[in-house]
Design a protein around this motif. Structure first.
Motif, mmCIF file in Angstrom:
data_model
loop_
_atom_site.group_PDB
_atom_site.id
_atom_site.type_symbol
_atom_site.label_atom_id
_atom_site.label_comp_id
_atom_site.label_asym_id
_atom_site.label_seq_id
_atom_site.Cartn_x
_atom_site.Cartn_y
_atom_site.Cartn_z
ATOM 1 N N ARG A 1 0.569 -7.904 -4.839
ATOM 2 C CA ARG A 1 -0.264 -7.003 -5.430
ATOM 3 C C ARG A 1 -0.096 -5.614 -4.740
ATOM 4 N NH1 ARG A 1 -5.599 -9.967 -3.935
ATOM 5 N NH2 ARG A 1 -4.424 -10.407 -2.155
ATOM 6 N N CYS A 2 -0.366 -4.504 -5.521
ATOM 7 C CA CYS A 2 -0.289 -3.217 -5.008
ATOM 8 C C CYS A 2 -1.534 -2.529 -5.151
ATOM 9 C CB CYS A 2 0.956 -2.423 -6.088
ATOM 10 S SG CYS A 2 1.223 -0.942 -5.596
ATOM 11 N N LEU A 3 -1.618 -1.501 -4.110
ATOM 12 C CA LEU A 3 -2.775 -0.494 -4.020
ATOM 13 C C LEU A 3 -2.238 0.774 -3.618
ATOM 14 C CD1 LEU A 3 -6.087 -0.095 -4.033
ATOM 15 C CD2 LEU A 3 -5.542 -0.609 -1.621
ATOM 16 N N HIS A 4 -2.638 1.754 -3.899
ATOM 17 C CA HIS A 4 -2.224 3.191 -3.082
ATOM 18 C C HIS A 4 -3.546 3.891 -2.927
ATOM 19 C CE1 HIS A 4 -3.063 6.039 -6.678
ATOM 20 N NE2 HIS A 4 -2.361 5.234 -7.586
ATOM 21 N N SER A 5 -3.368 4.480 -1.788
ATOM 22 C CA SER A 5 -4.539 5.575 -1.456
ATOM 23 C C SER A 5 -4.732 6.723 -2.525
ATOM 24 C CB SER A 5 -4.049 6.100 -0.093
ATOM 25 O OG SER A 5 -3.062 7.045 -0.047
ATOM 26 N N THR A 6 -5.711 7.412 -2.410
ATOM 27 C CA THR A 6 -6.007 8.461 -3.491
ATOM 28 C C THR A 6 -7.074 9.324 -2.769
ATOM 29 O OG1 THR A 6 -6.975 8.711 -5.605
ATOM 30 C CG2 THR A 6 -8.018 7.048 -4.147
ATOM 31 N N ARG A 7 -6.756 10.478 -3.378
ATOM 32 C CA ARG A 7 -7.618 11.764 -2.895
ATOM 33 C C ARG A 7 -8.841 11.803 -4.141
ATOM 34 N NH1 ARG A 7 -2.582 13.846 -1.188
ATOM 35 N NH2 ARG A 7 -2.507 13.652 1.324
ATOM 36 N N ARG A 8 -8.857 11.133 -4.920
ATOM 37 C CA ARG A 8 -9.850 11.125 -6.035
ATOM 38 C C ARG A 8 -10.980 10.183 -6.044
ATOM 39 N NH1 ARG A 8 -8.040 10.191 -12.300
ATOM 40 N NH2 ARG A 8 -7.003 12.108 -12.059
ATOM 41 N N LEU B 1 0.846 -1.276 -0.137
ATOM 42 C CA LEU B 1 -0.071 -0.047 0.148
ATOM 43 C C LEU B 1 0.994 1.429 -0.037
ATOM 44 C CD1 LEU B 1 -2.543 1.625 0.079
ATOM 45 C CD2 LEU B 1 -2.544 1.017 2.939
ATOM 46 N N GLY B 2 0.780 2.060 -1.070
ATOM 47 C CA GLY B 2 1.582 3.328 -1.177
ATOM 48 C C GLY B 2 0.806 4.337 -0.851
ATOM 49 N N TYR B 3 1.391 5.411 -0.550
ATOM 50 C CA TYR B 3 0.675 6.640 0.224
ATOM 51 C C TYR B 3 0.597 7.846 -1.039
ATOM 52 C CZ TYR B 3 0.651 4.972 4.736
ATOM 53 O OH TYR B 3 0.434 4.098 6.032
ATOM 54 N N ALA B 4 -0.706 8.122 -1.069
ATOM 55 C CA ALA B 4 -0.734 9.446 -2.179
ATOM 56 C C ALA B 4 -0.333 10.692 -1.316
ATOM 57 C CB ALA B 4 -2.094 9.703 -2.600
ATOM 58 N N GLU B 5 0.158 11.649 -2.141
ATOM 59 C CA GLU B 5 0.586 11.424 -3.656
ATOM 60 C C GLU B 5 1.980 11.200 -3.723
ATOM 61 O OE1 GLU B 5 -0.271 15.458 -5.021
ATOM 62 O OE2 GLU B 5 1.745 15.696 -5.353
ATOM 63 N N THR B 6 2.814 11.325 -2.822
ATOM 64 C CA THR B 6 4.270 11.188 -3.157
ATOM 65 C C THR B 6 4.814 9.715 -3.237
ATOM 66 O OG1 THR B 6 4.596 11.371 -0.670
ATOM 67 C CG2 THR B 6 4.913 13.541 -2.031
ATOM 68 N N ALA B 7 4.077 8.852 -2.700
ATOM 69 C CA ALA B 7 4.733 7.630 -2.661
ATOM 70 C C ALA B 7 3.770 6.343 -3.450
ATOM 71 C CB ALA B 7 4.636 7.132 -1.044
ATOM 72 N N THR B 8 2.981 7.066 -4.335
ATOM 73 C CA THR B 8 2.451 6.214 -5.146
ATOM 74 C C THR B 8 3.267 5.221 -6.007
ATOM 75 O OG1 THR B 8 1.953 7.721 -6.860
ATOM 76 C CG2 THR B 8 0.274 7.441 -5.291
ATOM 77 N N GLY B 9 4.235 6.012 -6.683
ATOM 78 C CA GLY B 9 5.223 5.436 -7.528
ATOM 79 C C GLY B 9 6.253 4.526 -6.825
ATOM 80 N N LEU B 10 6.734 5.063 -5.695
ATOM 81 C CA LEU B 10 7.543 4.136 -4.820
ATOM 82 C C LEU B 10 6.874 2.895 -4.382
ATOM 83 C CD1 LEU B 10 10.282 4.304 -3.203
ATOM 84 C CD2 LEU B 10 9.172 5.187 -1.382
ATOM 85 N N GLY B 11 5.818 2.798 -4.013
ATOM 86 C CA GLY B 11 4.801 1.812 -3.447
ATOM 87 C C GLY B 11 4.850 0.636 -4.620
ATOM 88 N N HIS B 12 4.654 1.073 -6.158
ATOM 89 C CA HIS B 12 4.695 0.238 -7.257
ATOM 90 C C HIS B 12 6.071 -0.185 -7.270
ATOM 91 C CE1 HIS B 12 0.775 0.242 -9.849
ATOM 92 N NE2 HIS B 12 0.950 1.489 -9.203
ATOM 93 N N CYS B 13 7.379 0.436 -7.073
ATOM 94 C CA CYS B 13 8.471 0.070 -7.400
ATOM 95 C C CYS B 13 8.903 -1.056 -6.401
ATOM 96 C CB CYS B 13 9.441 1.202 -7.364
ATOM 97 S SG CYS B 13 9.275 2.326 -8.556
#
Length: 898
Positions: A123-130, A102-114
């Motif tokens: 599996r990967c998920l990131h938080s969102t503000r949208r 689980l990566g944190y929006a917005e700065t760590a969405t890409g880092l979480g994927h990596c």
């Protein structure tokens, strides 16, 4: 706990730089504010410092290797994340196959994927503000220090977070631990598991914060490991927040860089390219130390030269010398590139991203990068691939492939919501700033967005990568992102990735007719049966009460949710009861007036025959009073029900199903007593949206009608003053002898209403009907004034300003609490703190009068200090003990002070 590095022996990083060495990009802030990094020797290579336009924290740790604020080699950005993921894979062993990242929006969405890529099988998920229409919310949490706090979790597969495997939480920095604790607390209550792994590029916690994580892990009975690239801490001198704000204001005034500026200061002042590193490499150093990666942004100190046409000393692609122009230029061309994005492939982890998705992406990357390369100018030596806020992973992978397969010197960074001061100094991490309007129709309304270190970067071309939801007229407007970029580079390319929207989930069939009928008095509550129907189940036979101190410790440790137990009912002293009666005599007419205003507003604006649905239990006396007003003034016999809503868990979905089966949802008006910071207002809006998506039922309006709205959180209210509502003074004895609502898995099944208790044994002390009668008796004398004010309000601008939420965030930071849930603003909420929680202190507006008599008495009885504060936006604010354990109070359970 697993540590990435040894945290012992932190040393200050360099403050000065000997002649001939690169200048560290935190020097400027250190010299002016005394902010220092202490810790591993690698920290200066990983981090710089800047100042933020943020009332919560003066400084910003600017990562050189994240790909957010600082253009960097894609191989460096991707390599750091993959290296962390490989270490997590080693830590987890066979459990890696069951892990979710689980990566944190917005700065760590890409880092979480990596990190997920480094794990290989997760599996990967990131938080969102949208928010995304048609997608249910699986959870959410607050980021207390951020400029934009609320996170949503929107997995397409509802089971993604429900498994028992390890949960790997990824953020760019681990500073106080509050964001992670908020996340784990929320998710552990919903989906308990035994293992959490926290991953960050840097661990910058203070020693005190470091101990909190271990304590928290023990409290929830789970293992929590930490994996980081480097560790240290930030030394902040006294008064740094105020000094930093003054410094930001002074520099922005001097540069004319107000909020609407396209860049912070005249771009012609900026020197040539901001990076001194050459070449990108292929990422071979992914698992090595920082020194093996190409160097981050740097300046050359005294040797830096300003030249009108560029910087002759900068290395071009693969070491070829060239000259790169850096100042403003006439608008360049715009080329739209069709990527050929694979059909149905998610654009990122907003709704989940699997190893199979990654395999499809990697298969398509060469062709997509080739299309970009073909569209680049033939003489483009230095190219920036610019991602878009949360959309980091797809642009990063495109940039990495472009870097790998072309001779261009490719850099990667991302636009952001975060407002940061830009200063043209090689010892400062944010050299330039482009400002442009948001272009994805954000849920929180229009606002500014930023691209840092792009102007003056000497880029021959910029490839802007956005998702289709952000490919709007605002993107292409004269003041939009594309126009801002075109002023600083000869060629702008636009690549649009299709925004992935999950298929609508089939609504499960639930026979609403099988739900029980509402409970009514006198069998359940001391209210007359026609006054209210309770969409609850009776748990009076269950012992749910626990001592306040035990409940507080369990709630704050994450071991329990506040709705899983009940506080012991407060038995008021004779002196306190006298205060209640005096307050009621004094305020009955004022309350009657507010009841009239809000009821008339509802009848005129919401529905001619509304179905009142009060939020139990504070909203229920108000719902009854509104029903009585409609009957007295208009002869209407309005239906009224009480339902449960629980912070962090949402509204009772079965109650909504019952209402939809028996009434038109468009007629339902939700009612509450008052607003504090607006948490329940937000909770209800999110819960109703989720319910309608899952059930296929539409029409419920989440707008709450309240008696008092001191937090400016709603449009429908009786008053926005913060004064004593006497029903807040007592618990069940002024609420029909009904407890708080209860939601516990062993008591409330999937087809049950939430629960509550009926305290029949307290009938001798019951003042519920007396309170209603005292207010209702004043209706005749206030009708004219209330109706006139309601008429005026209907034509007034009542748009919520959310002043209360902003004030709570500020108080949370000023008092070192760092958790908005422990700050309870307003007279009503402060009273609740003193009656039900472990209070730390009470803030009272200087000069507050008799509205606070009962607060002062309760505070005296519990040994809680009352601190007078000038210019407090509320009459008072209650602070829950921020780090409560039973050892934090005296033997008598009284609160302690600092």
């Amino acid at each position: 706990m697993e540590k990435a590095v040894d945290e012992g022996g932190h040393r200050p990083v360099r403050r000065g730089t000997p002649a001939g060495e690169d200048i560290w990009s935190g020097t400027w802030v250190t010299e002016r504010l005394g902010v220092e990094l202490e810790g591993d020797e690698d920290l200066p290579a990983l981090l710089g410092l800047a100042l933020r336009r943020n009332p919560k924290r003066a400084h910003l740790l600017v990562s050189h290797v994240l790909g957010k604020h600082v253009p960097q080699s894609p191989a460096v950005v991707y390599g750091h994340g993959v290296a962390l993921g490989r270490r997590v894979r080693e830590l987890l062993g066979d459990s890696a196959h069951d892990a979710v990242v689980l990566g944190y929006a917005e700065t760590a969405t890409g880092l979480g994927h990596c990190v997920a890529d480094g794990l290989g099988v997760a599996r990967c998920l990131h938080s969102t503000r949208r928010p995304v229409a048609g997608t249910a919310t699986a959870g959410g949490f607050e980021e207390s220090h951020s400029h934009a706090t609320s996170h949503l979790l929107l997995p397409e597969d509802p089971s993604l977070l429900a498994g028992e495997g390890p949960l790997v939480l990824v953020d760019d920095e681990f500073s106080t631990g509050n964001t992670v604790l908020n996340t784990v607390r929320d998710l552990h209550a919903r989906y308990p598991r035994g293992w959490y792994v926290i991953v960050a590029l840097v661990d910058m916690r203070s020693p005190a914060d470091a101990g909190r994580l271990d304590e928290f892990a023990r409290g929830i009975g789970a293992r929590i490991d930490l994996v980081t690239t480097a560790s240290g801490t930030v030394r902040l001198p006294d008064g740094v927040l105020e000094k930093g704000q003054q410094l930001v204001a002074r520099h922005e005034r001097a540069s004319g860089g107000g909020s609407g500026a396209a860049a912070s200061g005249p771009v012609a002042q900026f020197p040539a390219p901001l990076e001194g590193a050459s070449g990108g490499g292929s990422g071979a150093g992914a698992s090595g130390s920082v020194a093996q990666f190409p160097a981050p942004l740097g300046g050359d100190g005294g040797s830096a030269r300003r030249e009108a046409d560029g910087w002759a000393g900068h290395s071009g692609a693969r070491g070829t010398a060239r000259s790169a122009p850096t100042g403003p230029r006439p608008a360049g061309g715009l080329t739209r590139v069709e990527l050929g994005w694979p059909a149905g492939l998610p654009d990122g982890g907003r709704h989940g991203f699997t190893p199979a998705h990654r395999a499809r992406l990697e298969h398509a990357l060469p062709d997509m990068a080739a299309r970009l390369a073909q569209a680049l100018p033939a003489d483009a030596h230095r190219v920036l691939v610019l991602g878009f806020e949360e959309l980091m992973y797809a642009p990063l992978r495109l940039a990495h492939e472009l870097e790998r397969t072309t001779r261009a010197e490719v850099r990667f960074s991302t636009t952001t919501r975060s407002p940061v001061l830009a200063v043209d100094d090689p010892g400062y991490a944010i050299r330039t700033r482009l400002v442009f309007p948001a272009h994805d129709d954000p849920a929180d309304g229009p606002g500014e967005r930023y691209a840092y270190n792009v102007a003056g970067g000497g880029f021959d071309a910029v490839v802007a990568v956005v998702d289709s939801a952000a490919d709007t007229p605002a993107l292409h407007a004269p003041d939009g992102l594309l126009a801002r970029l075109a002023a600083h580079t000869p060629q702008v390319l636009l690549a649009v990735v299709p925004s992935y929207v999950p298929a609508p989930q089939d609504a499960p069939e639930r026979p609403a007719t099988m739900l029980p009928e509402p409970l009514r008095g006198p069998a359940f509550s001391s209210y007359a049966p026609e006054e209210v129907g309770w969409l609850l189940q009776d748990l009076s036979h269950v012992t749910l009460e626990a001592p306040t101190e035990e409940r507080e410790e369990a709630v704050q440790s994450g071991g329990a949710h506040y709705a899983e137990s009940l506080p012991v009912e407060y038995q008021p002293s004779e002196q306190y009861q006298e205060l209640f009666h005096a307050a009621l005599d004094e305020s009955a007419a004022r309350l009657a007036h507010a009841v009239g205003v809000v009821t008339e507003t509802v009848l005129a604006e919401r529905a001619p025959r509304p179905v009142l649905v009060s939020l139990a239990r504070a909203g229920t006396p108000v719902g009854i009073l509104m029903r009585r007003w409609a009957q007295h003034r208009h002869g209407l016999d309005l239906p009224h029900y009480a339902v449960s809503i629980v912070r962090g868990r949402g509204i009772d979905a079965n109650a909504l199903r019952w209402l939809a089966a028996h009434h038109d949802p468009r007629d339902v008006v939700f009612v509450d007593g008052w607003t504090g910071k607006g948490a329940i207002t937000r909770e209800l809006a999110q819960a109703v949206e989720e319910f309608e998506k899952l059930e296929g039922v539409t029409g419920f309006d989440p707008e709450i009608a309240v008696l008092a709205d001191p937090g400016s959180c709603v449009r429908t209210y009786g008053t926005r003053e913060d004064y004593l509502i006497p029903s807040a003074c007592l618990n069940s004895t002024v609420s029909g002898l009904i407890s708080r609502t209860v939601l516990r898995a062993d008591l409330v099944g999937p087809d049950d209403f939430h629960g509550a208790k009926f305290y029949r044994e307290l009938a001798g002390a019951d003042l519920s009907v007396a309170f209603l009668d005292a207010v209702s008796a004043r209706f005749p004398e206030v009708i004219d004034a209330a109706c006139a004010e309601a008429k005026d309000l209907l034509s007034a601008d009542r748009t919520p300003t959310w002043e209360g939420w902003a004030a709570v965030e500020r108080i949370s930071e000023e008092y070192g609490i760092h958790d908005v849930n422990l700050v309870k603003p307003g007279v009503g909420e402060t009273t609740r703190v003193l009656l039900r929680r472990v209070p730390w202190k009470v803030l009272a507006r200087a000069g507050a009068g008799s509205d606070l008599d009962h607060v002062r008495l309760l505070a005296e009885q519990r040994g809680v200090p009352v601190e007078e504060v000038a210019e407090l936006p509320y009459t008072c604010v209650g602070l829950i003990h921020p780090r409560y354990t039973r050892g934090a109070t005296g033997a008598d359970g009284r609160a302690v002070t600092r």
